[in-house]
Design an enzyme around this catalytic site. Structure first.
Site, PDB file in Angstrom:
ATOM      1  N   SER A 427       0.828  -1.212   0.000  1.00  0.00           N
ATOM      2  CA  SER A 427       0.000   0.000   0.000  1.00  0.00           C
ATOM      3  C   SER A 427       0.859   1.257   0.000  1.00  0.00           C
ATOM      4  CB  SER A 427      -0.913   0.022   1.231  1.00  0.00           C
ATOM      5  OG  SER A 427      -0.127   0.050   2.412  1.00  0.00           O
ATOM      6  N   HIS A 448      -3.173  -3.557  -5.356  1.00  0.00           N
ATOM      7  CA  HIS A 448      -3.458  -3.150  -3.976  1.00  0.00           C
ATOM      8  C   HIS A 448      -4.924  -3.370  -3.632  1.00  0.00           C
ATOM      9  CE1 HIS A 448      -3.901   0.253  -0.809  1.00  0.00           C
ATOM     10  NE2 HIS A 448      -3.638  -0.900  -0.238  1.00  0.00           N
ATOM     11  N   GLU A 460      -6.374  -1.080  -6.596  1.00  0.00           N
ATOM     12  CA  GLU A 460      -5.511  -0.130  -7.294  1.00  0.00           C
ATOM     13  C   GLU A 460      -4.465  -0.929  -8.073  1.00  0.00           C
ATOM     14  OE1 GLU A 460      -5.392   3.916  -4.637  1.00  0.00           O
ATOM     15  OE2 GLU A 460      -4.305   2.199  -3.828  1.00  0.00           O
ATOM     16  N   ASN A 498      -4.434   6.380  -0.459  1.00  0.00           N
ATOM     17  CA  ASN A 498      -3.657   6.813   0.700  1.00  0.00           C
ATOM     18  C   ASN A 498      -3.033   8.191   0.495  1.00  0.00           C
ATOM     19  OD1 ASN A 498      -4.332   4.534   2.084  1.00  0.00           O
ATOM     20  ND2 ASN A 498      -2.385   3.482   1.789  1.00  0.00           N
TER      21      ASN A 498
END
Length: 593
Positions: A427, A448, A460, A498
């Site tokens: 991540s 991800h 992702e 993120n």
């Protein structure tokens, strides 16, 4: 004030003013609607008529109650109509000069004991109060759009505001069925102060061509459970409005994260202000429509992804929650899965965890016992990566430690057959570093998943500069087959989710650190005002403060922006061993599990 605020004037009958007026008349208040535009006044009346007619049709109110509501709303074009109001709420355009003119005019019209409230979310309440003849009776009353539905109201005090005025308006908010949060005077207050920094970063991410508008919006909806993606939300708010708010925030904070992304200026100056103009980041059916239509930037529905490799069997490396969740997802989709851990015992324990998860699905009626048995039969536990010799796709889900992952990819390089796709679920670590640990970096890609993998729809897909086109096409195709939503992004810290989520969380910590607002008020503001499923401090304690700090450190190292430096309060809590729910204490106390 001892008397209730029974007669209220609303100055400015645009979308927000009309919504506030509706809330007030439904709660039994007499409302004086004032707008220099007779057309705006007519639209506000028509909006109230339509909303109350829907309520009658749904049997939420009677026809008699509807008539009473409509009778309590009167519209005028002159501020003199506010003479008898107990409270005046201005919701005129977000311009200091315009608001100042309204307040100066009201000074000579309203009673000495009347309260004047501004609906601004970007301009200084203190400055407006100081220019008034009654600064102690001026405050901010910030509703959220759509006002009838949104529960949050921020009650904004300046250093000049009297406690009696604050108490009266807070009581009113409670009487309206809203949740008032008391805040001090700074641009954006709590909710927009956090929201607009995040929206600005999303605009900058799009402008840099890192990801498409559709992928940015899908990532935040599916990865964070948000009701709207950031670019769609900017279109709803109005790109010109967002730019004004960000300019005010930047003027106060000097934080580069608040400096409006140039794309906001370009769109606003071109008149592409979002839904209200019919075009912003997206193109709409008509001005003020929420229906998105295709334009030159819309991806083709079934865009050809190019040649892909055949994937029939999948290897999943790891034995933790994430690894077992990913193995379950692939097995449910019909793939043969080899689940490899450091020992056969650990792999069998991971398979037992999957069996419990599938049993819960059967109990809830989401899966038949036969489908459960077939899914479990597709999973073969193994105590060594040697079992990956024939898999077509190998997915690693081990500890978030670069050296551990590099060693694992070195092993995969040796044991996997030529042409196998090698994927990392990292991540925050560079995918290319994993790729360079192999002799076939073109076969390595990021995949991800989000936790819990069986429930979360987003994946992702992270391409490095070395990833082959057919590898990218293969993983997009596989992601669709396992009923997940793929979004494409490049190999940089945080990817999409993120990179947008953690600066927002960091800014929330700074608010508490600066004693601007409490944990509870910030969490309430983001849930009630932003539609977030969890407040930032609830989420931080769930994610883990150590994990959050590590991600923020990675983002800061990658982008070198001072605004991304982890808040000292987060560093102190981690140093003290307060890591969130898993230790029983983070930002809040938790029962130990």
């Amino acid at each position: 004030m001892d008397t209730p605020l029974s007669t209220i004037a609303v100055v400015g009958l645009g979308t927000m003013g009309a919504g506030i007026a509706e809330v007030l008349v439904r709660a039994g208040r007499e409302v004086i609607g004032i707008d220099i535009s007779e057309a705006a006044a007519r639209r506000a009346v028509a909006s109230l008529e339509a909303a109350t007619a829907r309520s009658v049709a749904r049997e939420r109110i009677t026809e008699e109650q509807r008539r009473g509501i409509l009778a309590r709303f009167r519209t005028f074009s002159d501020l003199q109509a506010a003479a008898d109001a107990d409270l005046v709420i201005e919701v005129v355009p977000e311009s200091y000069e315009v608001k100042q003119q309204v307040f100066r005019a009201l000074d000579g019209i309203v009673r000495p004991d009347a309260i004047l409230a501004t609906g601004t979310n970007a301009l200084s309440v203190t400055r407006l109060a100081a220019d008034s003849a009654r600064p102690e009776r001026v405050l901010g009353l910030h509703f959220f759009n759509p006002a009838p539905a949104m529960k949050l109201v921020e009650v904004v005090s300046s250093v000049l505001t009297s406690p009696q005025a604050v108490a009266a308006v807070t009581d009113l908010a409670h009487a309206l069925g809203k949740e008032p949060v008391a805040v001090g005077d700074r641009p954006g207050f709590v909710a927009d102060g956090l929201l607009f920094g995040y929206l600005n970063q999303a605009a900058a991410m799009y402008e840099s061509k890192y990801a498409s508008r559709e992928d940015i919006d899908a990532a935040m909806r599916l990865g964070c459970g948000l009701p709207m993606g950031p670019l769609a939300l900017l279109d709803l708010i109005g790109i010109d409005t967002a730019r004004t708010v960000l300019e005010a925030m930047y003027a106060e904070s000097g934080d580069r994260l608040h400096a409006p992304a140039p794309v906001l200026k370009h769109l606003a100056e071109a008149g592409l202000t979002g839904r209200k103009s019919g075009r912003g980041f997206y193109t709409y059916e008509a001005p003020d429509s929420g229906v998105v239509v295709r334009d030159a930037l819309t991806p083709l529905e079934a865009a050809a992804t190019g040649e892909s490799r055949e994937v029939r069997s999948v290897g999943v490396a790891g034995s933790g929650t994430m690894a077992s969740g990913i193995a379950e997802v692939f097995a449910k989709a019909g793939y043969e899965v080899v689940l490899a851990a450091r020992s056969l015992e650990k792999a069998e324990t991971a398979k037992a965890r999957i069996a419990k998860s599938l049993a819960r699905s059967v109990d809830k009626g989401r899966m038949t016992p036969e489908a459960r048995d077939e899914t479990l039969a597709r999973i073969t536990p193994a105590g060594s990566l040697d079992a990956f010799a024939e898999v077509d796709l190998a997915v690693e889900a081990v500890a978030e430690d670069l050296e551990v992952k590099r060693q694992l990819f070195g092993t995969l390089d040796k044991v996997c057959k030529p042409g196998a796709v090698l994927a990392t679920t990292t991540s925050s670590l560079p995918v290319v570093a994993c790729a360079r640990a192999t002799s076939r970096p073109q076969d390595v890609i990021g995949m991800h998943f989000f936790n819990p993998a069986p429930a979360m729809k987003l994946v992702e897909i992270v391409r490095t500069v070395l990833t082959a086109d057919d590898v990218h096409a293969t993983v997009r195709e596989v992601t669709t087959r396992i009923r997940k939503h793929p979004v494409d992004c490049g190999d940089r810290a945080g990817f999409i989710v993120n990179a947008l989520l953690f600066p927002y969380l960091n800014n929330a910590i700074k608010m508490v650190q600066e004693h601007y607002a409490s944990l509870d008020d910030i969490d309430a503001a983001m849930k009630l005002g932003g539609g977030y499923p969890m407040g930032p401090f609830e989420l931080l304690d769930v994610v883990g403060l150590d994990v959050s700090l590590a991600i923020e450190q990675v983002l800061h190292r990658e982008f070198r922006d001072p605004g991304l430096a982890p808040a000292p309060l987060l560093e102190h809590l981690v140093a003290a061993g307060c890591l969130g729910r898993k230790t029983g204490r983070g930002f809040r106390e938790h029962a130990r599990r």
